[in-house]
Design an enzyme around this catalytic site. Structure first.
Site, mmCIF file in Angstrom:
data_model
loop_
_atom_site.group_PDB
_atom_site.id
_atom_site.type_symbol
_atom_site.label_atom_id
_atom_site.label_comp_id
_atom_site.label_asym_id
_atom_site.label_seq_id
_atom_site.Cartn_x
_atom_site.Cartn_y
_atom_site.Cartn_z
ATOM 1 N N GLY A 57 3.342 3.789 -6.603
ATOM 2 C CA GLY A 57 2.606 2.721 -5.938
ATOM 3 C C GLY A 57 1.158 2.615 -6.344
ATOM 4 N N ASN A 100 11.605 1.553 -4.521
ATOM 5 C CA ASN A 100 10.255 1.547 -5.089
ATOM 6 C C ASN A 100 9.735 0.139 -5.370
ATOM 7 O OD1 ASN A 100 11.367 4.214 -7.261
ATOM 8 N ND2 ASN A 100 10.455 4.421 -5.241
ATOM 9 N N LEU A 101 10.640 -0.813 -5.537
ATOM 10 C CA LEU A 101 10.283 -2.065 -6.201
ATOM 11 C C LEU A 101 9.351 -2.966 -5.405
ATOM 12 C CD1 LEU A 101 13.684 -2.984 -7.897
ATOM 13 C CD2 LEU A 101 11.805 -1.584 -8.762
ATOM 14 N N CYS A 145 5.328 8.573 1.789
ATOM 15 C CA CYS A 145 5.642 7.145 1.887
ATOM 16 C C CYS A 145 7.038 6.923 2.444
ATOM 17 C CB CYS A 145 5.519 6.489 0.512
ATOM 18 S SG CYS A 145 3.834 6.335 -0.080
ATOM 19 N N CYS A 195 -17.637 26.737 -4.262
ATOM 20 C CA CYS A 195 -16.308 26.188 -4.573
ATOM 21 C C CYS A 195 -15.528 27.178 -5.433
ATOM 22 C CB CYS A 195 -16.446 24.852 -5.298
ATOM 23 S SG CYS A 195 -14.863 24.129 -5.799
ATOM 24 N N CYS A 222 17.455 11.875 13.922
ATOM 25 C CA CYS A 222 16.294 11.156 13.393
ATOM 26 C C CYS A 222 16.723 10.505 12.078
ATOM 27 C CB CYS A 222 15.092 12.087 13.216
ATOM 28 S SG CYS A 222 15.320 13.373 11.973
#
Length: 448
Positions: A88, A117-118, A236, A297, A405
């Site tokens: 995406g 995905n499209l 997603c 860091c 679920c």
């Protein structure tokens, strides 16, 4: 001969993948010579930089004052950009950067194009379903702009191959969606001295930042020394995504990449930032100033502990570092298969049971099993002290209760809470959720 462990086998697979990629590159190099002759004949240069076709193709952006005219277009053509992820975020970024005239693009993604995905991954088409995303993207780019060289890596980025791939490119675009991969990309890019344009998106929101800018800007670990808890990370597939929202982030990643490549940002003018986009209710983009590079860091600080050797030798397990979600929260006796549940509800005992569906309301409205009760895991189950108001007034906690679920993850947590917090005595989780039900019991239940 001793049997190889799972880790040894995975290591061998990764090394074979890398060797295969190198063989493909060498084979490609042989054919590139003839391809170059054909290309030069079709698009003869009219000066030392471009062909007539390229001047016409890129002219509208070269005349924009902020872009930087001819010299910026030359910088784009000479640049090599690696895209990690062709989903995406990667698709719109690939679309616009290849169209803008980047000279060489690398795409690494081990995933195959799926019909789900499209709606957001705009380089892929229905005909691409089932092939590697990086190969699908290459086909599209070749049709869009023949002046761009595209390299594909149809496997997962790993400790074993990351340095060999990343060090070949000038700029890295992190278009991934998992913390473990983000940390790997960050660490290797910092050690290789590469700038990263990093984006993320979920539902209707997204964010963007530039990391390790010229080695002087903060890196991902400067912002997030410790990874988020595994349970707080939503994908997603679980949380959903509205295509234009994540597409906008991908497009802004392409623009920031152009600004980095063309030296719009300099060591003196660059300021660390985080752009946050919200698509609902009213679209808005907010830009926040971020802290500078951190001296302590672990990878870009004064005394780094994350080194090339610790990564290459697999001393760092990024999945372990980010935490693993235990797929089996419950004891086996507290779970049943969809077939077992199907048999049960079609027996004489089935009439005296209850099915609780813990998916969000939006998913429940798409499809559901008959006679189920929707009590969402988030936010209802998570926050509630009891769920009595959602149940029939004559409900007995000794009643056989089943929990479902989408995939069988949240339902385990709900089952655990029903037993431990709400005092239910006869509860079982349905493994695989409604998705498994659709596959094995009733195909009329849509998979989404």
């Amino acid at each position: 001969m001793n049997d190889l462990s799972r880790e040894d086998l995975l290591q061998k697979i990764r090394l074979l993948e890398l060797e295969n990629a190198k063989l493909k590159e060498s084979k490609s190099a042989v054919s590139t010579v003839s391809d170059q002759y054909e290309y030069d004949a079709k698009y003869p240069k009219i000066d030392e930089y471009f062909s007539s076709d390229e001047y016409k193709r890129y002219g509208r952006q070269m005349i924009v004052p902020q872009f930087g005219s001819l010299i910026s277009q030359v910088k784009l053509k000479k640049s090599k950009v690696l895209f990690i992820g062709a989903g995406g975020l990667g698709c719109p970024a690939l679309l616009y950067l290849s169209a803008s005239g980047v000279g060489e693009i690398g795409i690494i993604d081990d995933d195959l194009v799926d019909i789900s995905n499209l709606h957001r991954q705009v380089l892929h088409t229905t005909e691409s379903v089932g092939i590697h995303k990086c190969e699908s993207a290459k086909r599209y780019i070749n049709k869009l702009n023949p002046h761009v060289k595209v390299n594909t890596y149809p496997f997962r980025l790993s400790n074993d191959n990351a340095f060999d791939i990343i060090e070949k490119y000038d700029l890295i675009l992190d278009c991934t969606d998992t913390p473990a991969t983000r940390y790997l990309i960050n660490d290797v890019s910092v050690i290789c001295g590469k700038t990263i344009v990093s984006g993320s998106g979920l539902k209707t929101d997204g964010q963007l930042s530039i990391l390790n800018f010229h080695g002087i800007g903060p890196c991902y670990r400067c912002f997030y020394p410790k990874p988020p808890s595994p349970g707080s990370v939503t994908s997603c597939s679980d949380g959903g995504v509205v295509g234009p929202a994540i597409g906008l982030i991908g497009i802004t990643m392409a623009l920031e990449a152009i600004k980095v490549i063309t030296d719009f940002y300099t060591d003196e003018t660059f300021k660390p930032f985080l752009s946050m986009y919200s698509g609902y209710p009213q679209q808005q983009i907010r830009v926040f100033k971020m802290r500078n590079k951190q001296a302590n860091c672990a990878v870009c600080g004064n005394n780094p502990t994350v080194l090339k050797s610790t990564i290459s030798d697999n001393d760092i397990d990024y999945a372990e570092f980010c935490g693993r979600v235990n797929p089996n929260v419950l004891a086996p006796e507290l779970r049943i298969s969809v077939q077992e549940y199907h048999n049960y509800i079609n027996s004489s005992q089935g009439e005296n049971s209850i099915l609780i569906d813990v998916r969000p309301k939006e998913q429940y409205e798409i499809t559901k099993l008959p006679n189920s009760i929707n009590i969402a895991w988030d936010p209802t189950f998570i926050k509630a002290d009891n769920i009595d108001s959602y149940l029939p007034s004559n409900f007995d906690k000794n009643t056989n209760t089943f929990v479902m679920c989408r995939y069988g993850n949240d339902s385990q947590m709900a089952t655990k809470k029903l037993i431990e917090n709400f005092g239910f005595n006869e509860v079982k989780d349905i493994k695989g959720g409604i998705n498994k039900w659709s596959k094995e019991i009733d195909s009329k239940i849509p998979q989404y």
